[in-house]
Design a protein around this motif. Structure first.
Motif, short mmCIF file in Angstrom:
data_model
loop_
_atom_site.label_atom_id
_atom_site.label_comp_id
_atom_site.label_asym_id
_atom_site.label_seq_id
_atom_site.Cartn_x
_atom_site.Cartn_y
_atom_site.Cartn_z
N THR A 85 8.75 -10.17 4.93
CA THR A 85 10.10 -10.19 4.83
C THR A 85 10.54 -8.52 4.66
O THR A 85 11.67 -8.25 4.90
CB THR A 85 10.51 -10.58 3.32
OG1 THR A 85 9.56 -10.29 2.54
CG2 THR A 85 10.29 -12.32 3.57
N HIS A 86 9.58 -7.70 4.20
CA HIS A 86 9.67 -6.28 4.19
C HIS A 86 8.55 -5.69 4.00
O HIS A 86 7.39 -6.28 3.73
CB HIS A 86 10.89 -5.88 3.41
CG HIS A 86 10.87 -6.16 1.68
ND1 HIS A 86 10.47 -7.57 1.46
CD2 HIS A 86 10.44 -5.52 0.82
CE1 HIS A 86 10.32 -7.49 0.08
NE2 HIS A 86 10.03 -6.36 -0.31
N HIS A 157 17.65 -4.52 0.74
CA HIS A 157 16.64 -4.18 -0.27
C HIS A 157 15.83 -2.92 0.44
O HIS A 157 15.48 -2.09 -0.57
CB HIS A 157 15.71 -5.48 -0.43
CG HIS A 157 14.63 -5.26 -1.29
ND1 HIS A 157 14.48 -4.92 -2.55
CD2 HIS A 157 13.28 -5.08 -1.00
CE1 HIS A 157 13.25 -4.66 -2.93
NE2 HIS A 157 12.58 -4.79 -2.17
N ASP A 161 14.47 -5.56 6.17
CA ASP A 161 14.32 -6.90 5.63
C ASP A 161 14.85 -8.05 6.62
O ASP A 161 15.45 -7.82 7.48
CB ASP A 161 15.40 -6.90 4.62
CG ASP A 161 15.52 -6.04 3.38
OD1 ASP A 161 14.36 -6.19 2.78
OD2 ASP A 161 16.38 -5.20 3.28
N THR A 177 15.82 -9.65 -0.91
CA THR A 177 17.29 -9.55 -0.78
C THR A 177 17.83 -10.58 -1.80
O THR A 177 18.95 -10.64 -1.98
CB THR A 177 17.99 -10.08 0.53
OG1 THR A 177 17.61 -11.23 0.86
CG2 THR A 177 17.38 -8.85 1.63
#
Ligand code: ZN
Length: 289
Positions: A85-86, A157, A161, A177
């Motif tokens: 996700t990141h 974030h 993301d 997030t």
């Protein structure tokens, strides 16, 4: 100063005990073939499909064996795909171990570049740990009984993301997030911003309905109502801080002004990793950047 030293010692002993303690991994079913796995670090989403297991984020390298043996309790199939996700280490730390077992890693393109940059600064780039398929704005993945959509949300974030939606299962994974019930960490140095963060929550609210199960990056499984509360909290505090900035108040004044966050402080939003002073500072910095 003394107070600060005590706080520092407490924090240190907390970190040491957190590292030494055996981490408990649990896995909870959200639908027939989608699960949420929790351990230490970002919450993991798991989707069991005809091609194997598809997981969202993989926490820390030292937990990989424990995570893999927990996954064995739901399927004999290997982890074939990972979406990050990141780039943060508590979401990508297991990448290398997963890749070595045959998983293909996907992520928004800035995840790959931030990971590379970070690794280079620490010594050497580890290609095995990096996403091998990257996307700009989004990605669609098709399975026999499921359609998975990954959406890039801009400067929330971080600058890389992605939020992931399982259309048939009606499960949404928001990465960092969303910190359910807590003030979020917004990584301004990695391209995060309060405005983008609020927009990400609004985008997720457009996708979710009352039955959607929402996996936050940190915190308990959530509903659309929880996300609405979180989004409202961010907007209210941001508006209050913007008002102070417009009135010419100094940074120090705003950071010390507990009335700006009081409504949510009393609800425990500041009891996690980010306390109320830190969220006021982050939002102030983001708005004045
Ligand atoms: Zn993060």
């Amino acid at each position: 100063m003394k107070k600060l030293l005590i706080l520092g010692a407490l924090l240190f002993s907390f970190i040491v005990s957190a590292q030494n303690k055996e981490v408990k991994i649990s896995i909870d079913p959200l639908s027939e073939n989608i699960y949420m796995l929790t351990g230490q670090g970002g919450n993991i989403g798991v989707f069991k499909n005809e091609k194997g297991l598809f997981i969202i984020d993989d926490q820390f390298a030292r937990l990989s064996n424990q995570i893999l043996s927990k996954l064995k309790t739901i399927s004999d199939q290997p982890v074939s795909m990972v979406i990050n996700t990141h780039y943060h280490g508590d979401h990508t730390g297991g990448n290398e171990n997963m890749a070595n077992k045959g998983a293909t890693i996907f992520a928004q393109k800035n995840v790959r570049s931030r990971m590379k940059k970070n690794q280079k600064e620490k010594g050497a780039i580890n290609p095995v740990s990096l996403p091998v398929i990257t996307f700009n704005e989004g990605l669609q993945l098709y399975f026999n009984n499921e359609n998975v959509k990954a959406f890039h949300v801009h400067n929330a974030h971080t600058d890389g993301d992605a939020i992931i939606y399982f259309v048939n299962g009606n499960v949404l994974h928001m990465g960092d997030t969303f910190f359910n019930g807590r003030y979020p960490y917004i990584d301004l140095k990695s391209g995060g911003s309060i405005k983008g963060y609020i927009k990400a929550s609004e985008k997720a609210l457009l996708i979710a309905n009352d039955d959607t199960k929402i996996i936050p990056g940190h915190g308990k499984l959530a509903t659309k109502k929880d996300l609405e509360t979180f989004s409202r909290m961010l907007k209210e505090i941001t508006a209050a801080i913007q008002k102070e900035i417009d009135a010419g108040k100094s940074e120090g004044n705003i950071i010390k002004n507990t009335t700006l966050t009081a409504t949510y402080d009393t609800k425990g939003y500041g009891d996690g990793f980010i306390n109320s002073e830190r969220i006021r500072k982050t939002i102030y910095s983001s708005l004045t950047q």
